[in-house]
Design an enzyme around this catalytic site. Sequence first.
Site, PDB file in Angstrom:
ATOM      1  N   LYS A  45     -51.936 -48.854 -19.285  1.00  0.00           N
ATOM      2  CA  LYS A  45     -51.466 -49.301 -18.200  1.00  0.00           C
ATOM      3  C   LYS A  45     -53.122 -48.787 -17.118  1.00  0.00           C
ATOM      4  CE  LYS A  45     -47.076 -47.722 -17.835  1.00  0.00           C
ATOM      5  NZ  LYS A  45     -45.638 -46.881 -17.428  1.00  0.00           N
ATOM      6  N   ARG A  75     -44.069 -45.607 -26.750  1.00  0.00           N
ATOM      7  CA  ARG A  75     -43.786 -46.980 -25.900  1.00  0.00           C
ATOM      8  C   ARG A  75     -45.935 -47.080 -25.739  1.00  0.00           C
ATOM      9  NH1 ARG A  75     -43.153 -50.567 -21.245  1.00  0.00           N
ATOM     10  NH2 ARG A  75     -41.987 -51.502 -22.147  1.00  0.00           N
TER      11      ARG A  75
END
Length: 295
Positions: free
Chosen positions: A230, A264
């Site tokens: 991210k 995740r």
Amino acid sequence: MLIVPRDTAALRLGSATFGPGNFAVMAIVNRTPDSFYDNGATFGFSQAWDRVEQVVAEGADIIDIGGVKAGAGAPVSEAEEIERTVDLVAAIHDRLPGVVISVDTYRAGVADVLCEAGAHLINDAWAAADPDLATVAARWGAGLVCSHTGGHAPRTDPHGVTYDDVVADVIAGATGLAAQAVAAGVRTDGILVDPTHDFGKNTYHSLEVSRRLDELVGTGWPVLVSMSRKDFVGETLDLPVDERLYGTLAATAVAAWQGARVFRAHDVAATRQVLDMVGAIKGDLPPRAVSRGLG
């Protein structure tokens, strides 16, 4: 804030049970042509199925299937989102019955169709923007991810966002949605909370959430973290998406040590190794092949 006693904190999804100390890897399979990391590599069914078989072999416990890019991009109707995802959900359900199927959607109509096709978990990364998601989860006996976005609408980026205390806001928001889900009939043992790194947060906020993740863990709800490659990793290290693996794994180890339960990830094999090592250091997992100094 609803607190779940630790002795009842087993997470049950499909036929799988994940107890405290039992880390689960949630593998990302995007049925989108514009995903930020793989740029549509698993948009086609055959490519997506190859990815599913690969991540299962690498140690994934959960497959998370998404049909809409999280960030800004071309609009995708509910019908198109269903068309992109339902065939893969059904195929996994039929061919890999032991694998937990998660669907990454913020729309109740989509979740309803995908749960009917065999999904076990609704991964709502947009903090109940559609409040009917909890009703869908309850109807199908599915699990539900309760997240925090600071009030931001789906597929929007934060601009000038501020919090008096971002962790307190995350705890209040995510556990508040968990309590609402229980009231709507969602199984208590199927609910996770997600601080939702980057969503409604700048990089300083996501680092603060990572630093103090044990406070969210302390609520008793199983914690899911979605940190893979991210922007907060990229901005911290000043690296593009394809060079963020090591930063992601460092953040993963910190989150695991603090008690997060589901991770995740794009890079399943590497994530699995990190989690197994953390589990062994914590004493929750035995080493696999020990001989040194024993003979």
